[in-house]
Design an enzyme around this catalytic site. Structure first.
Site, PDB file in Angstrom:
ATOM      1  N   HIS A 139      24.389  -8.323  -2.477  1.00  0.00           N
ATOM      2  CA  HIS A 139      25.487  -8.208  -1.626  1.00  0.00           C
ATOM      3  C   HIS A 139      25.872  -6.654  -1.805  1.00  0.00           C
ATOM      4  CE1 HIS A 139      26.567 -12.684  -2.646  1.00  0.00           C
ATOM      5  NE2 HIS A 139      26.427 -12.588  -1.379  1.00  0.00           N
TER       6      HIS A 139
ATOM      7  N   LYS B  49      35.831 -26.521  -0.722  1.00  0.00           N
ATOM      8  CA  LYS B  49      34.641 -26.246  -1.440  1.00  0.00           C
ATOM      9  C   LYS B  49      34.851 -25.915  -2.905  1.00  0.00           C
ATOM     10  CE  LYS B  49      31.185 -22.898  -0.272  1.00  0.00           C
ATOM     11  NZ  LYS B  49      30.505 -21.802   0.759  1.00  0.00           N
TER      12      LYS B  49
ATOM     13  N   ARG C 150      17.840 -12.746   4.264  1.00  0.00           N
ATOM     14  CA  ARG C 150      16.770 -12.640   3.651  1.00  0.00           C
ATOM     15  C   ARG C 150      15.640 -13.172   3.979  1.00  0.00           C
ATOM     16  NH1 ARG C 150      20.881 -15.208  -0.455  1.00  0.00           N
ATOM     17  NH2 ARG C 150      21.575 -16.131   1.387  1.00  0.00           N
TER      18      ARG C 150
ATOM     19  N   SER D 190      23.620 -16.151  -4.544  1.00  0.00           N
ATOM     20  CA  SER D 190      24.748 -16.573  -5.396  1.00  0.00           C
ATOM     21  C   SER D 190      24.297 -18.054  -5.991  1.00  0.00           C
ATOM     22  CB  SER D 190      25.964 -16.434  -4.797  1.00  0.00           C
ATOM     23  OG  SER D 190      26.348 -15.180  -4.502  1.00  0.00           O
TER      24      SER D 190
HETATM   25  P1  ADP Z   1      28.213 -17.759   1.753  1.00  0.00           P
HETATM   26  O1  ADP Z   1      29.185 -18.293   0.773  1.00  0.00           O
HETATM   27  O2  ADP Z   1      28.972 -17.472   3.477  1.00  0.00           O
HETATM   28  O3  ADP Z   1      26.941 -18.193   1.839  1.00  0.00           O
HETATM   29  P2  ADP Z   1      27.433 -15.595   0.375  1.00  0.00           P
HETATM   30  O4  ADP Z   1      28.577 -14.942  -0.521  1.00  0.00           O
HETATM   31  O5  ADP Z   1      26.356 -16.290  -0.279  1.00  0.00           O
HETATM   32  O6  ADP Z   1      28.086 -16.207   1.475  1.00  0.00           O
HETATM   33  O7  ADP Z   1      26.611 -14.357   0.973  1.00  0.00           O
HETATM   34  C1  ADP Z   1      27.732 -13.561   2.184  1.00  0.00           C
HETATM   35  C2  ADP Z   1      26.413 -12.786   2.942  1.00  0.00           C
HETATM   36  O8  ADP Z   1      25.547 -11.834   1.894  1.00  0.00           O
HETATM   37  C3  ADP Z   1      25.497 -13.564   3.746  1.00  0.00           C
HETATM   38  O9  ADP Z   1      25.136 -12.879   5.047  1.00  0.00           O
HETATM   39  C4  ADP Z   1      24.160 -13.671   3.137  1.00  0.00           C
HETATM   40  O10 ADP Z   1      23.069 -13.426   3.862  1.00  0.00           O
HETATM   41  C5  ADP Z   1      24.231 -12.249   2.374  1.00  0.00           C
HETATM   42  N1  ADP Z   1      23.339 -11.982   1.164  1.00  0.00           N
HETATM   43  C6  ADP Z   1      23.631 -12.914   0.319  1.00  0.00           C
HETATM   44  N2  ADP Z   1      22.718 -12.500  -0.721  1.00  0.00           N
HETATM   45  C7  ADP Z   1      21.806 -11.653  -0.225  1.00  0.00           C
HETATM   46  C8  ADP Z   1      20.739 -10.660  -0.728  1.00  0.00           C
HETATM   47  N3  ADP Z   1      20.249 -11.003  -1.952  1.00  0.00           N
HETATM   48  N4  ADP Z   1      20.502  -9.724   0.033  1.00  0.00           N
HETATM   49  C9  ADP Z   1      20.723  -9.394   1.348  1.00  0.00           C
HETATM   50  N5  ADP Z   1      21.866 -10.184   1.783  1.00  0.00           N
HETATM   51  C10 ADP Z   1      22.499 -11.194   1.097  1.00  0.00           C
END
Ligand code: ADP
Length: 154
Positions: free
Chosen positions: A17, A41, A90, A128
């Site tokens: 992120h 959630k 990703r 995450s």
């Molecule tokens: P959600 O709860 O909507 O899945 P996340 O917090 O997991 O949200 O992720 C938010 C955004 O960050 C999404 O667009 C996801 O694709 C992006 N993201 C998560 N991990 C990575 C990563 N390792 N590299 C690039 N983008 C990422």
């Protein structure tokens, strides 16, 4: 003024992120990293903790601010005057999911544009979900987390 929101759960925020936000800083005047609150959630970390981590991680980046919202992301984006949404890609399953959400958001958000950045190879395996599994299994998640986040192993 070009304002983007970067919406997500950030449960917890990962190095993936952070890399995405850093790469997007030159593209926008302001980026709002926004935690979407979904009452249905179950999260591993409480909202206050996730906000605190985001504030610490982005403290040195003046064009980035942190917020949280309830309801539809597209409505939140209109409320704060953000015409852009930042999302990371990703892999192909991210693409399939994000494509639909982006098309829906463009209608509900009255023209809000989703801007995608392809994850760097060194971050594309980080999610995450995986980090939460490592933490729940008492493993060391620090290789996937920004240095500001210290999680005790029990
Ligand atoms: P959600 O709860 O909507 O899945 P996340 O917090 O997991 O949200 O992720 C938010 C955004 O960050 C999404 O667009 C996801 O694709 C992006 N993201 C998560 N991990 C990575 C990563 N390792 N590299 C690039 N983008 C990422």
């Amino acid at each position: 003024m070009k304002v983007a929101i970067f919406p997500g759960s950030f449960d917890p925020i990962t190095s993936g992120h952070v890399d995405l936000v850093k790469r997007a800083i030159p593209l926008f005047d302001e980026i709002i990293v926004a935690i979407g609150i979904n009452s249905q959630k179950k999260y591993l970390f409480p909202l206050e903790q996730r906000i605190k981590w985001l504030e610490e991680v982005f403290a040195e980046m003046p064009s980035v601010r942190v917020d949280a919202y309830e309801g539809l992301t597209a409505h939140y984006s209109m409320k704060v005057g953000a015409r852009y949404m930042l999302r990371g890609l990703r892999n192909a399953s991210d693409f399939d999911y994000e494509k639909t959400i982006s098309q829906l958001n463009s209608i509900v958000g009255e023209g809000v544009e989703t801007i995608f950045l392809i994850s760097k190879p060194e971050y594309s395996h980080i999610s995450s979900t995986i980090v939460r599994e490592i933490i729940k299994g008492h493993g060391d998640a620090s290789p996937f987390l920004p240095p500001q986040i210290q999680i005790e192993q029990h």
